[in-house]
Design an enzyme around this catalytic site. Structure first.
Site, PDB file in Angstrom:
ATOM      1  CG  HIS A 133     -31.682  22.841 -19.252  1.00 20.79           C
ATOM      2  ND1 HIS A 133     -30.960  21.915 -18.557  1.00 20.79           N
ATOM      3  CD2 HIS A 133     -30.852  23.465 -20.376  1.00 20.79           C
ATOM      4  CE1 HIS A 133     -29.536  21.557 -19.221  1.00 20.79           C
ATOM      5  NE2 HIS A 133     -29.394  23.394 -20.061  1.00 20.79           N
ATOM      6  CG  HIS A 205     -27.068  25.988 -17.759  1.00 23.82           C
ATOM      7  ND1 HIS A 205     -25.422  26.035 -18.566  1.00 23.82           N
ATOM      8  CD2 HIS A 205     -27.464  25.249 -18.582  1.00 23.82           C
ATOM      9  CE1 HIS A 205     -25.649  25.795 -19.779  1.00 23.82           C
ATOM     10  NE2 HIS A 205     -26.864  24.575 -19.763  1.00 23.82           N
ATOM     11  CD  GLU A 339     -25.150  22.472 -17.673  1.00 27.93           C
ATOM     12  OE1 GLU A 339     -25.846  21.535 -17.391  1.00 27.93           O
ATOM     13  OE2 GLU A 339     -24.096  22.566 -18.724  1.00 27.93           O
TER      14      GLU A 339
HETATM   15  C1  BGC Z   1     -26.991  20.956 -22.457  1.00 25.85           C
HETATM   16  C2  BGC Z   1     -26.412  21.128 -23.746  1.00 25.85           C
HETATM   17  C3  BGC Z   1     -27.502  22.641 -24.017  1.00 25.85           C
HETATM   18  C4  BGC Z   1     -27.225  23.705 -23.169  1.00 25.85           C
HETATM   19  C5  BGC Z   1     -27.862  24.530 -23.205  1.00 25.85           C
HETATM   20  C6  BGC Z   1     -26.242  21.895 -21.443  1.00 25.85           C
HETATM   21  O1  BGC Z   1     -26.520  21.743 -20.264  1.00 25.85           O
HETATM   22  O2  BGC Z   1     -25.582  20.207 -22.230  1.00 25.85           O
HETATM   23  O3  BGC Z   1     -26.243  20.594 -24.693  1.00 25.85           O
HETATM   24  O4  BGC Z   1     -26.756  22.633 -25.419  1.00 25.85           O
HETATM   25  O5  BGC Z   1     -27.129  23.710 -21.806  1.00 25.85           O
HETATM   26  O6  BGC Z   1     -27.311  25.823 -22.710  1.00 25.85           O
END
Ligand code: BGC
Length: 374
Positions: A133, A205, A339
């Site tokens: 991210h 998210h 997402e």
């Molecule tokens: C990921 C997860 C991660 C999470 C964190 C998701 O987009 O795929 O692996 O733990 O985000 O909030």
């Protein structure tokens, strides 16, 4: 002459006061802004958007984040269906991704490295050997400029990201306009520009639980994803590069299935993800990417996007340590994320759709979260 002048003046006054009233009504009734605190010397606000049905969406410019979504069930009972904190401190000290915008590159980049036009870039690592991210200081953790859009139920957030921030090339300007429509849709319109060729993968998210955030798990939610294939991962959740058909696997959500139906199977990919935590390859001939239905409340969430993939993550890393709205705890698998995105690690996967941004060309993408009942 005098009279005409007066008449014109009076008419102008009426017009001006009418316009002002109109503006006031719109600003006052549709978008309210209040202080939410301060972060690194920047003011943070909380925005409350109310639509004609009286349903409420709250946003903050810390991380350009969705804080709260209150929508009715089939009997008209309203409930918040997304994870969020009541204070800015909650966002700063708690889970970094509840409802936030993630960028520059949503999801993972393997080993935090990629090469563009022969130049290798090294990113900040924050997820084992990988970058997740956008890195620890990604766009979820900065204060965006905020502007209430006149005459609309919209807020625009803008962030200027300097060249090499978290290791990514290019000075970028990113914006997201959130609109809360009268049909209970959150429209998210993203625009990004750069002064140097770079990579981009920007998304939201938000975690959802359609019987109410903090009220049990989401295994009883029914999910449809219009995807005939998904991208299997390795043990660090980086795609292997394979595009695998979902047919005959627990990843087949082409028809509605309870999330809990097959999640416990001894499937290699479910074991690697600790459950569902995978990118689905969207069937772009379908107008809706994914639909979630919670049978008890009757609430429905539809996701519409122009992007090629969606990460379906079912909260496998949640552990009840985070307390959000109303003092409720967010337990293991009590929220799901959809997402919309380019595929994870696509800067290192030549066969995946390219997530490249070029100078002089505006990058635009749009995703809608639409709520209803049945
Ligand atoms: C990921 C997860 C991660 C999470 C964190 C998701 O987009 O795929 O692996 O733990 O985000 O909030």
């Amino acid at each position: 002459m005098k009279n005409t002048g007066l008449t014109v003046f009076a008419a102008a006054l009426v017009l001006i006061s009418g316009l002002t009233a109109c503006n006031n009504v719109k600003t006052k009734d549709m978008v309210k802004s209040e202080p939410f605190g301060e972060f690194k010397g920047s003011e943070v606000s909380l925005f409350t958007l109310t639509n004609s049905a009286g349903n409420v969406l709250k946003l903050t410019n810390y991380g350009a984040t969705i804080v709260y979504i209150e929508v009715p069930d089939r009997n008209g009972e309203k409930e918040n269906v997304t994870f969020g904190y009541e204070t800015l401190e909650g966002y700063i000290n708690g889970d970094p991704y509840f409802g936030s915008v993630v960028g520059r590159y949503a999801n993972r980049i393997g080993q935090g490295r990629f090469t563009l036009d022969g130049v290798e870039y090294s990113l900040s690592l924050n997820n084992g050997p990988n970058t997740l991210h956008g890195g620890p200081g990604g766009w979820h953790s900065v204060v965006w400029d905020a502007e209430i859009v006149t005459g609309a139920n919209s807020v625009k957030f803008t962030y200027n990201s300097p060249d090499m921030e978290e290791g990514y090339p290019g000075n970028m300007e990113a914006s997201v306009v959130y609109t809360w429509t009268d049909s209970n849709e959150i429209m998210m319109e993203y625009t990004v520009t750069t002064d140097k060729k770079s990579v981009i993968n920007i998304t939201n998210h938000a975690y959802f639980n359609l019987h109410g955030a903090g009220t049990g798990d989401i295994l009883d939610h029914q999910l449809t994803i219009n995807a005939q294939a998904f991208t299997p991962v390795d043990s660090t959740l980086i795609p292997t590069g394979e595009i695998r058909p979902v047919a005959g696997t627990p990843f087949d959500f082409t028809t509605p299935r309870l999330i809990g139906e097959r999640i416990g199977e001894q499937d290699e990919q479910l074991l690697l993800g600790g459950g569902y935590d995978h990118n689905f390859v969207l069937d772009k001939s379908q107008p809706v990417a994914a639909t979630v239905y919670e049978p008890v409340s009757g609430r429905v969430l539809e996701v519409v996007t122009d992007l090629p993939g969606v990460q379906f993550y079912c909260g496998n890393f949640l552990d009840g340590t985070q307390t959000g709205h109303g003092g409720l705890k967010y337990e293991y698998r009590s929220g799901l994320c959809l997402e919309t995105q380019f595929f994870p690690d696509s800067p290192n996967k030549p066969d995946f759709p390219p997530a490249i941004i070029e100078p002089g060309k505006e990058f635009k993408t749009k995703t809608v979260y639409r709520f209803s009942v049945k």
